[in-house]
Every structure is written in C-alpha cells, then in structure tokens.
Scaffold this motif. Structure first.
Motif, PDB file in Angstrom:
ATOM      1  N   ASN A 129       0.923  -1.378  -0.021  1.00 27.11           N
ATOM      2  CA  ASN A 129      -0.001   0.090   0.194  1.00 27.11           C
ATOM      3  C   ASN A 129       0.771   1.299  -0.021  1.00 27.11           C
ATOM      4  OD1 ASN A 129      -2.529  -1.616   0.117  1.00 27.11           O
ATOM      5  ND2 ASN A 129      -1.911  -1.883   2.216  1.00 27.11           N
ATOM      6  N   ARG A 144       2.992   1.458  -7.933  1.00 22.17           N
ATOM      7  CA  ARG A 144       2.050   1.019  -6.762  1.00 22.17           C
ATOM      8  C   ARG A 144       2.083  -0.157  -6.126  1.00 22.17           C
ATOM      9  NH1 ARG A 144      -1.389   5.763  -7.048  1.00 22.17           N
ATOM     10  NH2 ARG A 144      -1.233   6.521  -9.241  1.00 22.17           N
ATOM     11  N   ASP A 157       0.377  -2.904  -3.929  1.00 24.62           N
ATOM     12  CA  ASP A 157      -0.896  -3.437  -3.437  1.00 24.62           C
ATOM     13  C   ASP A 157      -0.803  -3.820  -2.172  1.00 24.62           C
ATOM     14  OD1 ASP A 157      -0.355  -6.153  -4.067  1.00 24.62           O
ATOM     15  OD2 ASP A 157      -1.683  -6.185  -5.557  1.00 24.62           O
ATOM     16  N   SER A 182       2.544  -2.532  -9.838  1.00 22.02           N
ATOM     17  CA  SER A 182       2.161  -2.161 -10.706  1.00 22.02           C
ATOM     18  C   SER A 182       2.670  -0.921 -11.163  1.00 22.02           C
ATOM     19  CB  SER A 182       0.618  -2.211 -11.265  1.00 22.02           C
ATOM     20  OG  SER A 182       0.131  -1.192 -10.094  1.00 22.02           O
TER      21      SER A 182
END
Length: 274
Positions: free
Chosen positions: A191, A209, A211, A217
């Motif tokens: 995150n 980013r 996750d 990604s």
C-alpha cells in the motif's frame, strides 16, 4: 512483402540504431577498437562482436564452436557465458574484418526483415536454446542495439540519438521491469507508491503502486502522497537501469525525496538487464 505491421516499429528502431553503430565504427583505427565502454567487461570490438553474433543467430547461423577463457571476471552465469561466446571468438579480429562482417551481417538481416512474412506469434530462436515469439525477438533486438549504440557513443565521445525510436522502446522495456524493482527487489511496503520523474530528451512521470499483497504495478497517474519520489534525467535513468553505472556514481544527478532508506534500496536494485 514487408514485416507485419505490429513489428514495423521494432524493425524501424532496430534499423536506425544498427545503421548508427555502423557509421560510428566505420572510421575507427585499430587501437580504437580496444577502447573501454560502459558495458562491464566489453570493449568497442566486443560490443560490435555481440551485435554481429546476435543478428547471425536471428538469421539462423550456427553458433561458433569455441572454449571461453577461465579468467573473464565479468562472466559469472550461464546467460553471460552464452553471450560471451560470440564476443570472445572475435577478440583477435582486425578492424577491417570487424567492419566488413558487420556490414555483411546487416545486409543479410535487413533483407530478412524486408522479406519477413511470418506472424508475430511465430516461435523463433532465443538465447540458451530457448524460444520466443518473433515479436519479442525483434523487440529485444531493438532494445539491445539502442543500448549498445549508447555504449559506443559514450566510449567514443560522440553523444546522440538519446530520443531516437530505439530510446522510446528502451523506455517502455525498462518501465515494464520497474514494479519488480520497487515491490520485490527493494521490498517497498504494501500500500505504498513510488514516483519516478524523468526529464530530458525522453520525459515521463510514472507511479509504481504496491498493493496490499505486495504486488507492484506502474501507471502514468500522479500520486498525492508517495513514499518516495526519484527525479533524474533520461540518460541517468537508462544508465542506472541498464547497469552502466552505480547509484553512488550519479548521486548528484538523482534527487530522492521521502523515505531515504527505501529510495536507497530502489536505487541499489535499479539495474534490470542481465
């Protein structure tokens, strides 16, 4: 017939770079072929030998039967040994031998591309006795020859083509590897976001980013609160990503904001080429 439309961009970029390489080395005298380049362990002659060898393999020519010396410090794995074979077998070739073989190989390869009728999904020869699609093969050749063109330009003091068609393919190729660099190699926490801001002949801003599962990604949308922002010029970016220079050597050309520990980890793992 010409190459399939989806291959044309790669064919054009490859042609632009290999013709530039040919022009760069054509006037060199014997001693200049031994000059060091930013590519670890390789001279000007070695890079041209590599280009000749890889294009010969795309033409379907047999690989040379040759035993590598045991004292090549830059050869440390199977991929490097594979690539070194085409290089070492030419290390004692003269300047005229190098330029004539390069010219002949490029004539053959350009004729092959002009007459190409196979689909992009056709499986073709790849390093280490593997196979890859024709589209990926030509993509990687366009990427490879642009990077080696820049190696030669640096070694010979003739900068140029930093924004050529091959540069744009190189940008996209390197960006594909960025999520792994940030999320896996550098260990960015879940995150979080990392912004890469590149200026110069090739400009782009990308956000990586990570996750909640730790997968990375990349996209073109800005992040309002990135953990790290790395800003640098295009030449520094590609040289770091291609392993041509270490982060410590260009720290004055990289601006890192945010989590300095994570920024350092990203820069230490920035190189993505074998």
């Amino acid at each position: 017939m010409t190459v399939h439309p989806s291959l044309q961009t790669y064919a054009d970029a490859w042609t632009h770079s290999v013709e530039a390489i040919s022009e760069l080395v054509k006037p060199l005298v014997e001693g200049e072929w031994n000059g060091r380049t930013p590519c670890p362990g390789w001279s000007v002659r070695d890079i041209v030998s590599h280009v000749i060898g890889m294009e010969c393999e795309q033409l379907g020519d047999p690989r040379p039967i040759h035993s590598l010396p045991r004292d090549l410090y830059h050869v440390q794995n199977d991929h490097q040994r594979y690539m070194e074979m085409q290089v070492d077998v030419r290390r004692h070739h003269t300047a005229p031998e190098m330029t004539s073989e390069l010219e002949y190989t490029l004539i053959r390869r350009m004729r092959q591309l002009r007459n190409e009728t196979r689909s992009p999904e056709t499986m073709v020869r790849a390093p280490l006795r593997a196979e890859q699609t024709l589209e990926l093969a030509l993509h990687m050749r366009a990427f490879d020859v642009w990077v080696h063109e820049q190696d030669l330009r640096t070694a010979l003091g003739q900068p140029g083509n930093l924004d050529s068609p091959g540069a744009l393919i190189t940008r996209d190729t390197l960006l594909e590897a960025l999520p792994k660099v940030v999320a896996k190699d550098a260990g960015a926490p879940p995150n979080t976001a990392v912004v890469i801001d590149v200026q110069g002949p090739v400009e782009f801003l990308r956000t990586v980013r990570v996750d909640g599962e730790g997968n990375g990604s990349v996209d073109g949308s800005p992040s309002l609160g990135p953990a790290v922002t790395l800003a640098m010029d295009w030449e520094t970016y590609y040289r770091l990503a291609c392993g041509r220079v270490r982060a410590q050597a260009v720290e004055d050309r990289v601006k890192a904001e945010g989590d300095q520990e994570l920024a350092g980890a990203i820069l230490r793992n920035f190189a993505v080429t074998p």
